[in-house]
Scaffold this active site. Sequence first.
Site, mmCIF file in Angstrom:
data_model
loop_
_atom_site.group_PDB
_atom_site.id
_atom_site.type_symbol
_atom_site.label_atom_id
_atom_site.label_comp_id
_atom_site.label_asym_id
_atom_site.label_seq_id
_atom_site.Cartn_x
_atom_site.Cartn_y
_atom_site.Cartn_z
ATOM 1 N N GLY A 1 -6.459 -12.381 1.558
ATOM 2 C CA GLY A 1 -7.906 -12.541 1.471
ATOM 3 C C GLY A 1 -8.677 -12.236 2.726
ATOM 4 O O GLY A 1 -9.859 -12.581 2.830
ATOM 5 N N PHE B 1 8.201 -4.282 -8.058
ATOM 6 C CA PHE B 1 9.045 -3.581 -7.070
ATOM 7 C C PHE B 1 9.373 -2.157 -7.516
ATOM 8 O O PHE B 1 10.529 -1.714 -7.445
ATOM 9 C CB PHE B 1 10.347 -4.347 -6.819
ATOM 10 C CG PHE B 1 10.230 -5.539 -5.912
ATOM 11 C CD1 PHE B 1 9.037 -5.870 -5.285
ATOM 12 C CD2 PHE B 1 11.327 -6.354 -5.685
ATOM 13 C CE1 PHE B 1 8.935 -6.979 -4.450
ATOM 14 C CE2 PHE B 1 11.250 -7.466 -4.850
ATOM 15 C CZ PHE B 1 10.049 -7.781 -4.240
ATOM 16 N N LYS C 1 8.808 -13.347 3.914
ATOM 17 C CA LYS C 1 7.466 -13.403 3.320
ATOM 18 C C LYS C 1 7.476 -14.389 2.163
ATOM 19 O O LYS C 1 8.282 -14.263 1.238
ATOM 20 C CB LYS C 1 7.028 -12.020 2.839
ATOM 21 C CG LYS C 1 5.578 -11.971 2.363
ATOM 22 C CD LYS C 1 5.132 -10.535 2.142
ATOM 23 C CE LYS C 1 3.643 -10.479 1.813
ATOM 24 N NZ LYS C 1 3.161 -9.091 1.705
ATOM 25 N N SER D 1 7.578 -12.177 -4.337
ATOM 26 C CA SER D 1 6.831 -11.462 -5.371
ATOM 27 C C SER D 1 6.962 -12.213 -6.690
ATOM 28 O O SER D 1 8.062 -12.600 -7.083
ATOM 29 C CB SER D 1 7.364 -10.039 -5.534
ATOM 30 O OG SER D 1 6.816 -9.441 -6.698
ATOM 31 N N ASN E 1 -1.713 -7.367 -9.687
ATOM 32 C CA ASN E 1 -0.662 -6.374 -9.889
ATOM 33 C C ASN E 1 0.596 -7.041 -10.431
ATOM 34 O O ASN E 1 0.910 -8.181 -10.097
ATOM 35 C CB ASN E 1 -0.379 -5.612 -8.589
ATOM 36 C CG ASN E 1 0.760 -6.221 -7.795
ATOM 37 O OD1 ASN E 1 1.939 -6.001 -8.092
ATOM 38 N ND2 ASN E 1 0.416 -7.016 -6.778
ATOM 39 N N TYR F 1 -4.715 -5.666 2.878
ATOM 40 C CA TYR F 1 -4.486 -4.480 2.061
ATOM 41 C C TYR F 1 -5.610 -4.315 1.044
ATOM 42 O O TYR F 1 -6.291 -3.294 1.005
ATOM 43 C CB TYR F 1 -3.104 -4.561 1.404
ATOM 44 C CG TYR F 1 -2.861 -3.699 0.185
ATOM 45 C CD1 TYR F 1 -3.602 -2.555 -0.071
ATOM 46 C CD2 TYR F 1 -1.853 -4.010 -0.718
ATOM 47 C CE1 TYR F 1 -3.363 -1.774 -1.195
ATOM 48 C CE2 TYR F 1 -1.600 -3.232 -1.836
ATOM 49 C CZ TYR F 1 -2.370 -2.126 -2.073
ATOM 50 O OH TYR F 1 -2.138 -1.354 -3.179
ATOM 51 N N LEU G 1 0.841 -1.194 0.000
ATOM 52 C CA LEU G 1 0.000 0.000 0.000
ATOM 53 C C LEU G 1 0.877 1.245 0.000
ATOM 54 O O LEU G 1 0.812 2.065 -0.911
ATOM 55 C CB LEU G 1 -0.939 -0.003 1.209
ATOM 56 C CG LEU G 1 -1.782 1.258 1.394
ATOM 57 C CD1 LEU G 1 -2.675 1.496 0.183
ATOM 58 C CD2 LEU G 1 -2.633 1.162 2.663
ATOM 59 N N ASP G 2 1.717 1.376 1.014
ATOM 60 C CA ASP G 2 2.618 2.530 1.127
ATOM 61 C C ASP G 2 4.033 2.068 0.810
ATOM 62 O O ASP G 2 4.803 1.707 1.696
ATOM 63 C CB ASP G 2 2.527 3.118 2.535
ATOM 64 C CG ASP G 2 3.360 4.382 2.705
ATOM 65 O OD1 ASP G 2 3.876 4.898 1.694
ATOM 66 O OD2 ASP G 2 3.492 4.845 3.851
#
Length: 444
Positions: free
Chosen positions: A385, A177, A301, A253, A173, A406, A126-127
Site C-alpha cells: 500500500g 506463481f 516474505k 502467496s 491477483n 508495485y 512485476l517482472d
Amino acid sequence: MSYKMFGRCRTACFRSPNLFAANKGMPLQASVAGGASRYIIGTASVLVGAMAGFYIMNSRSAIHEYVSCPLVRLVTPDAEDGHKLGIWFLKYGLAPKLMFDKDDPVLKVEVFGKTMSNPIGCAAGLDKDGEAIDGIAQSGFGYVEIGTVTPLAQPGNPKPRFFRLPMDEAVINRYGFNSSGHKKVYDNVLSRVRQFLGAYFRDDTVNSLALYKDKLLGINLGKNKNGDEVEDYLRGVEKFQSLADVLVINVSSPNTPGLRDLQQEGRLTELLSMIVAKRNSLINEGNVLGASTHKPPVLVKIAPDLTEPELQSIAEAAKKSSIDGIIVSNTTIQRPDSLYTVDEELKNQAGGLSGKPVKPFALKALRTIHQYTKDTNLVLVGCGGISSGQDAIEFAKAGAHFVQLYTAYAYRGPGLIARIKDEVTEELRNEGKTWMEIIGQDAK
C-alpha cells in the site's frame, strides 16, 4: 580539361535558371531567403522534436500519470494484458526513465553490508521472469526484486486472474506463481551480466548484481504447485545464488494451495534452516561478477493476515534459522469495508488484494514483527500500500530498513518513484535527519 572548356562550363552553370532559384526568374536574394527560412524551420522542428522526445521519455513528466497510464488501462480491459504491455515497454527500453538520477545523500541505506542510494524498492510480481530489470532500475528504484520463480515452468491459474479496482488504486491477483522456470529466468539474468562484462565502457565501481552502482537485485523464489515444499526452494538457492544480491523465500502467496501453511513456526524454522545451510555451502563458489566468495542475504516474505502470536512465531523462526530479514508483507485475502469499489463480484474475486487498502494491514504486521525482532540484526522490509513519501516514512519509523511497492507504480506510472524520493527527502530535511536515523523511531 582546357581553360576555355572550363570557362564555357562555368558560364553555362551560372546561366542555369534553376541553380539558385526554385522558379524561373526568381531573384537570387529571394532564393537565399527561402533557403534560410527552410533551414530555420528545419532546425526548429528538430529542436521541438528533441524536446518532445525528452519530455515523453522523462518519467517525471505528468503525461504518464494522467495520460499514458489511463490510456493503457483503457486499451487493455484485461489487466493481465496491461501488465504484459508494461513489461514489453520496460524490456525494450521504451518506458520513461528518471533522467539525471542522482539521489540525495539523506536517502542512503546501509544494509547487508552494502549501500543502496535510496530506500525505494520494486516488489516481486512485476517482472516475474527477469526480462525488464534495466527498465525498472532506470525508473529510480534502489532495489529491484524479480520473480516469483519456480523450478519448473508452470502456467499458473486459469484466466482471468488479474483484476483492477481503480477506485481503490488496488488490484486482485490469483496468478498462482506463473513462471518461465529456473532455466529461462537464469538465462535472462545471466544474459545481461554477460552484456555488462563485455561492454567496452562500463562502470568498474559497480559491485552489485543489479549492475548499477548502489542498487541491489533480489530474486524471489517459490515452489511449483505440486512441488516439494523444501526441495523446490533449495533448488532455487542453488540456481540463483551467484546471480542475486538478495534471495527471497516466498511462503505467503495466497494463490498456491498449502503455501501459507509453511509460515507455521516449526515448519518455517526447518525450511529456513535448510535454506541457510544450502546458501552457506555455496559461499566459496563466488558470483558471476568474479567475486571469489558470495553470501547473499536470505529474506522470508510473509502475509499480512496473521495474528500477533503467529507473527511472534515467525520472528522466532527467523531468529532460530539465522536468516537475514523479513519482508512484511505480501497481498491480503481480506476485503476491508473501506473499499470504494461497489461491484461486489469484482471486489470479492478470489486472490490476493494489493495496493492502497493493504497499507493498514502491512503496517500493523510490520510494527508487531519489529517488536519481536528489534534486539536482533534482522532487516525488515516494508511492503503493502505504499504510494507516497509519507507512506514510506511511516514504514521506516515502524521499523522498515527499506520499502517496496508495485501496484502504485502501475497506477501512477514511473514518475511516482521520483516523486516519492522527493517527498521523503523534503521531510527528512525538515526533520534534520537521514533515512537511517528514522528507522524504528516510533517504536523506541
